[in-house]
Design a protein around this motif. Structure first.
Motif, short mmCIF file in Angstrom:
data_model
loop_
_atom_site.label_atom_id
_atom_site.label_comp_id
_atom_site.label_asym_id
_atom_site.label_seq_id
_atom_site.Cartn_x
_atom_site.Cartn_y
_atom_site.Cartn_z
N ASN A 28 0.81 -1.21 0.00
CA ASN A 28 0.00 0.00 0.00
C ASN A 28 0.85 1.26 0.00
OD1 ASN A 28 -2.40 -1.39 -0.03
ND2 ASN A 28 -2.52 -1.50 2.19
N ALA A 29 2.09 1.15 0.43
CA ALA A 29 2.95 2.32 0.54
C ALA A 29 3.62 2.62 -0.80
CB ALA A 29 4.02 2.09 1.61
N VAL A 30 3.62 3.88 -1.17
CA VAL A 30 4.25 4.34 -2.40
C VAL A 30 5.76 4.37 -2.19
CG1 VAL A 30 4.46 6.30 -3.97
CG2 VAL A 30 2.24 5.71 -3.02
N LYS A 31 6.49 3.85 -3.17
CA LYS A 31 7.96 3.87 -3.12
C LYS A 31 8.46 5.08 -3.89
CE LYS A 31 8.56 -1.01 -2.32
NZ LYS A 31 9.17 -2.26 -2.77
N ILE A 32 9.25 5.89 -3.20
CA ILE A 32 9.64 7.20 -3.72
C ILE A 32 11.16 7.30 -3.85
CG2 ILE A 32 9.58 9.70 -3.27
CD1 ILE A 32 7.15 9.02 -1.37
N LEU A 33 11.62 7.81 -4.98
CA LEU A 33 13.01 8.22 -5.17
C LEU A 33 13.01 9.73 -5.10
CD1 LEU A 33 16.00 8.12 -6.05
CD2 LEU A 33 15.17 7.98 -8.42
N ALA A 34 13.72 10.30 -4.13
CA ALA A 34 13.80 11.75 -3.97
C ALA A 34 15.18 12.23 -4.36
CB ALA A 34 13.51 12.12 -2.52
N ALA A 68 24.10 18.07 -2.71
CA ALA A 68 23.11 17.25 -3.40
C ALA A 68 22.86 15.98 -2.60
CB ALA A 68 23.60 16.90 -4.80
N SER A 69 21.67 15.41 -2.75
CA SER A 69 21.36 14.17 -2.05
C SER A 69 20.31 13.39 -2.80
CB SER A 69 20.88 14.47 -0.62
OG SER A 69 19.68 15.21 -0.66
N VAL A 70 20.27 12.08 -2.51
CA VAL A 70 19.24 11.20 -3.03
C VAL A 70 18.73 10.37 -1.87
CG1 VAL A 70 20.05 11.11 -5.41
CG2 VAL A 70 20.94 9.50 -3.77
N ALA A 71 17.48 9.97 -1.94
CA ALA A 71 16.89 9.18 -0.86
C ALA A 71 15.81 8.27 -1.42
CB ALA A 71 16.30 10.10 0.20
N LEU A 72 15.56 7.19 -0.71
CA LEU A 72 14.45 6.30 -1.02
C LEU A 72 13.54 6.25 0.20
CD1 LEU A 72 16.35 3.33 -2.70
CD2 LEU A 72 15.04 5.13 -3.84
N ALA A 73 12.25 6.36 -0.06
CA ALA A 73 11.27 6.30 1.02
C ALA A 73 10.16 5.36 0.60
CB ALA A 73 10.70 7.68 1.32
N GLU A 74 9.53 4.76 1.59
CA GLU A 74 8.35 3.94 1.34
C GLU A 74 7.24 4.52 2.18
OE1 GLU A 74 7.16 -0.72 0.75
OE2 GLU A 74 9.10 -0.23 1.61
N ASP A 110 10.48 -0.83 -9.27
CA ASP A 110 9.73 -0.77 -8.01
C ASP A 110 9.36 0.66 -7.63
OD1 ASP A 110 9.91 -3.55 -7.65
OD2 ASP A 110 11.84 -3.35 -6.65
N ILE A 111 10.05 1.64 -8.18
CA ILE A 111 9.82 3.04 -7.83
C ILE A 111 8.50 3.52 -8.44
CG2 ILE A 111 10.68 5.40 -8.08
CD1 ILE A 111 13.51 4.15 -8.09
N ASP A 112 7.65 4.06 -7.58
CA ASP A 112 6.35 4.58 -8.02
C ASP A 112 6.41 6.06 -8.36
OD1 ASP A 112 4.84 2.13 -7.53
OD2 ASP A 112 5.20 2.55 -5.42
N VAL A 113 7.23 6.82 -7.63
CA VAL A 113 7.27 8.27 -7.77
C VAL A 113 8.72 8.74 -7.73
CG1 VAL A 113 6.65 10.46 -6.67
CG2 VAL A 113 5.05 8.55 -6.63
N VAL A 114 9.05 9.70 -8.60
CA VAL A 114 10.34 10.38 -8.54
C VAL A 114 10.04 11.82 -8.13
CG1 VAL A 114 12.38 11.14 -9.80
CG2 VAL A 114 11.37 8.90 -10.30
N ALA A 115 10.59 12.22 -7.00
CA ALA A 115 10.36 13.58 -6.48
C ALA A 115 11.66 14.37 -6.63
CB ALA A 115 9.96 13.52 -5.02
N VAL A 116 11.57 15.54 -7.22
CA VAL A 116 12.74 16.40 -7.40
C VAL A 116 12.45 17.78 -6.84
CG1 VAL A 116 13.60 15.17 -9.43
CG2 VAL A 116 12.07 17.10 -9.73
#
Length: 88
Positions: free
Chosen positions: A11-17, A25-31, A69-75
């Motif tokens: 149910n949780a959206v997987k996000i690449l930020a 600069a940074s990158v992160a993964l969230a669920e 697997d990534i549902d959303v890319v947030a920038v």
């Protein structure tokens, strides 16, 4: 034209930020609302573009996700340098 609806694995959206607008600069993964892993890039010399993809690959490996697997890319949208925003 065909359309494919991707089935959610949880149910949780997987996000690449991705954050490249500032000096750091940074990158992160969230669920959902839970941070899974993050990495601040060594941006000495402002090499964000060269460091971004390998950093994402490392994070995906650490949490055992595949790119699909990534549902959303947030920038970030800034404010920031023009080049920094284009990289993100």
């Amino acid at each position: 034209m065909t359309s494919t609806v991707r089935q959610k694995r949880t149910n949780a959206v997987k996000i690449l930020a991705v954050e490249t607008s500032g000096l750091e600069a940074s990158v992160a993964l969230a669920e959902g609302d839970e941070l899974q892993v993050e990495e601040v890039l060594d941006t000495a010399g402002r090499r964000n573009a060269r460091l971004l993809i390998p950093a994402v690959a490392r994070l995906l490996q650490r949490v055992s996700w595949q790119p699909r697997d990534i549902d959303v890319v947030a920038v970030s949208i800034g404010p920031g340098s023009f080049t920094g925003l284009r990289v993100g």
